[in-house]
Design an enzyme around this catalytic site. Structure first.
Site, mmCIF file in Angstrom:
data_model
loop_
_atom_site.group_PDB
_atom_site.id
_atom_site.type_symbol
_atom_site.label_atom_id
_atom_site.label_comp_id
_atom_site.label_asym_id
_atom_site.label_seq_id
_atom_site.Cartn_x
_atom_site.Cartn_y
_atom_site.Cartn_z
ATOM 1 N N GLN A 100 0.098 8.573 12.089
ATOM 2 C CA GLN A 100 -0.812 7.690 12.488
ATOM 3 C C GLN A 100 -0.173 6.954 13.675
ATOM 4 O O GLN A 100 -0.960 6.798 14.453
ATOM 5 C CB GLN A 100 -1.194 6.858 11.483
ATOM 6 C CG GLN A 100 -2.132 7.468 10.423
ATOM 7 C CD GLN A 100 -2.452 6.527 9.239
ATOM 8 O OE1 GLN A 100 -1.462 5.863 8.625
ATOM 9 N NE2 GLN A 100 -3.475 6.619 8.785
ATOM 10 N N SER A 112 -2.097 -18.114 15.529
ATOM 11 C CA SER A 112 -2.728 -16.890 15.277
ATOM 12 C C SER A 112 -4.230 -17.346 14.719
ATOM 13 O O SER A 112 -4.309 -18.375 13.866
ATOM 14 C CB SER A 112 -2.285 -16.195 13.933
ATOM 15 O OG SER A 112 -3.169 -15.050 13.701
ATOM 16 N N GLN A 138 0.678 -1.202 0.030
ATOM 17 C CA GLN A 138 0.082 -0.157 0.155
ATOM 18 C C GLN A 138 0.911 1.272 0.048
ATOM 19 O O GLN A 138 0.355 2.256 -0.656
ATOM 20 C CB GLN A 138 -0.984 0.161 1.183
ATOM 21 C CG GLN A 138 -2.196 1.009 1.044
ATOM 22 C CD GLN A 138 -3.022 0.896 2.360
ATOM 23 O OE1 GLN A 138 -2.515 0.562 3.354
ATOM 24 N NE2 GLN A 138 -4.055 1.102 2.134
ATOM 25 N N ASP A 170 5.506 -6.780 14.347
ATOM 26 C CA ASP A 170 4.919 -8.017 13.673
ATOM 27 C C ASP A 170 4.641 -8.119 12.379
ATOM 28 O O ASP A 170 4.208 -7.116 11.624
ATOM 29 C CB ASP A 170 3.575 -8.197 14.477
ATOM 30 C CG ASP A 170 2.778 -9.604 14.015
ATOM 31 O OD1 ASP A 170 3.145 -10.533 14.514
ATOM 32 O OD2 ASP A 170 1.954 -9.252 13.127
ATOM 33 N N TYR A 223 2.599 -11.539 3.925
ATOM 34 C CA TYR A 223 1.968 -10.063 3.569
ATOM 35 C C TYR A 223 3.134 -9.862 2.301
ATOM 36 O O TYR A 223 4.113 -9.844 2.297
ATOM 37 C CB TYR A 223 2.542 -9.270 4.795
ATOM 38 C CG TYR A 223 1.861 -9.616 6.061
ATOM 39 C CD1 TYR A 223 0.690 -10.463 6.074
ATOM 40 C CD2 TYR A 223 2.173 -9.201 7.236
ATOM 41 C CE1 TYR A 223 0.093 -10.665 7.191
ATOM 42 C CE2 TYR A 223 1.678 -9.423 8.397
ATOM 43 C CZ TYR A 223 0.314 -10.229 8.389
ATOM 44 O OH TYR A 223 -0.315 -10.513 9.676
ATOM 45 N N GLN A 268 -2.796 -14.882 18.343
ATOM 46 C CA GLN A 268 -3.077 -13.499 17.742
ATOM 47 C C GLN A 268 -4.134 -13.456 17.054
ATOM 48 O O GLN A 268 -4.399 -14.071 15.813
ATOM 49 C CB GLN A 268 -1.903 -13.048 16.502
ATOM 50 C CG GLN A 268 -1.848 -11.738 16.091
ATOM 51 C CD GLN A 268 -0.648 -11.380 15.151
ATOM 52 O OE1 GLN A 268 -0.824 -10.745 14.034
ATOM 53 N NE2 GLN A 268 0.522 -11.555 15.574
ATOM 54 N N THR A 286 -0.021 4.180 7.266
ATOM 55 C CA THR A 286 0.283 4.329 6.044
ATOM 56 C C THR A 286 1.231 5.957 6.042
ATOM 57 O O THR A 286 1.860 6.311 5.125
ATOM 58 C CB THR A 286 -0.676 4.819 5.111
ATOM 59 O OG1 THR A 286 -1.413 5.473 5.648
ATOM 60 C CG2 THR A 286 -1.469 3.099 4.865
#
Length: 326
Positions: free
Chosen positions: A290, A152, A27, A49, A54, A177, A286
């Site tokens: 934030q 997870s 992204q 993490d 991903y 998780q 992003t």
């Protein structure tokens, strides 16, 4: 930043951790990703993490480069294994021994480290004997490539079985998780009580419900450009929350947050940290600002009256069904 022990282990983690699902390698551009990691470090976050799946391994590579040069002993680096990676061959997925060992070695190369602090089974594998999976994890611990083991999105009975095998093998299964937020509480009925009994903590993802609990998504309006709801990968996960009924209730949380001097995002992160079985809440970003804003939820205590107000606002739209976990 405050720190909590993970399960019954001696490992301390920052109660807010940084995760790079969707963002790194996908992204946002790499330099922007590095700026977010620097903001996390500057804010006192020590726990990072990621997962091999991903961005099909690119997220691990970006995180490895972003953390390069940091004192390794001052970080807790977590990754995961299960989902398909690479060209998608028959052994490029699951929790069989071959895939676990090969994936662990590949993750270490991408992360530029000799070991991970926590290696997690990203889902439960129904096709492989659990004994094989846990033995492979135990061998990684004994060779020093992983210090601890986690899972997870496992269901309560799967966690109990895994914990029992871990004890037999002399290793520590210390974390789960799951997704957890004000809107998604499916772990509360079964997973949390089982984990409390087994000495396992939660490291929760999506504490802001994919951004919905920030209040930026408004009922009857199109999602903001560049938001998770417009991202090709992220929009499938957020879709369940983008109902006007939910968005209207989320707007009613704004005065509660303002009364505490918090943003709605900070309130959401603080809320999950009120659960004593939660060791850390994973935030993504992003933009560096934030990160700096969301870490302000660290150390916030919400009293019983505030928690009751939140429950009253959200009554009827919260998902509790434990069958939806995993």
């Amino acid at each position: 930043m405050e720190f909590r022990r993970l399960g019954r282990s001696g490992l301390s983690v920052s109660e807010i951790s940084y995760g790079n699902w969707i963002t790194h390698g996908s992204q946002v551009e790499e330099e922007q990703a590095h700026e977010c990691v620097r903001a996390a470090l500057d804010s006192g976050i020590t726990t990072f993490d990621t997962a091999d799946v991903y961005a099909n391994t690119r997220a691990e590579e970006v995180l490895g480069r972003a953390l390069d040069g940091q004192r390794r002993e001052s970080l807790e680096i977590f990754t995961k294994v299960y989902w398909p990676t690479g060209p998608g061959g028959p052994n490029d997925k699951g929790l069989g021994r071959k895939h676990i060992i090969e994936s662990a070695n590949a993750s270490l190369r991408r992360l530029r480290t000799d070991y991970v602090d926590l290696y997690q089974a990203h889902r439960f594998d129904q096709t492989v004997p659990l004994e094989e999976t846990m033995q492979a994890f135990a061998d990684l611990v004994r060779t020093g490539k992983a210090l601890y083991i986690g899972v997870s999105e496992w269901k309560a009975d799967q966690i109990a079985r895994g914990a029992a095998l871990a004890r037999e093998l002399g290793i520590q299964l210390i974390s789960n998780q799951p997704q957890y937020s004000m809107l998604w509480r499916v772990i509360e009925a079964q997973v949390v009580p089982t984990c409390e009994q087994e000495g396992i903590s939660q490291i929760v993802w999506s504490p802001i419900a994919q951004g919905v609990l920030t209040g930026k998504y408004l009922p009857g309006q199109a999602p903001p450009e560049g938001s998770r709801a417009t991202d090709e990968q992220g929009k499938n996960f957020i879709a369940r929350f983008l109902r006007d009924e939910v968005l209207e209730r989320v707007q009613q949380l704004k005065p509660i947050a303002e009364g505490l001097g918090l943003s709605q995002a900070q309130l959401a992160v603080a809320w999950v940290l009120q659960n004593p079985n939660v060791a850390s809440a994973i935030i993504g970003a992003t933009r560096p600002e934030q990160v700096r804003e969301n870490v302000k939820a660290a150390g916030v205590k919400l009293d019983a009256d505030v928690l009751a107000q939140i429950d009253k606002v959200l009554n009827g739209i919260v998902e509790y069904d434990p069958r939806l976990g995993g």
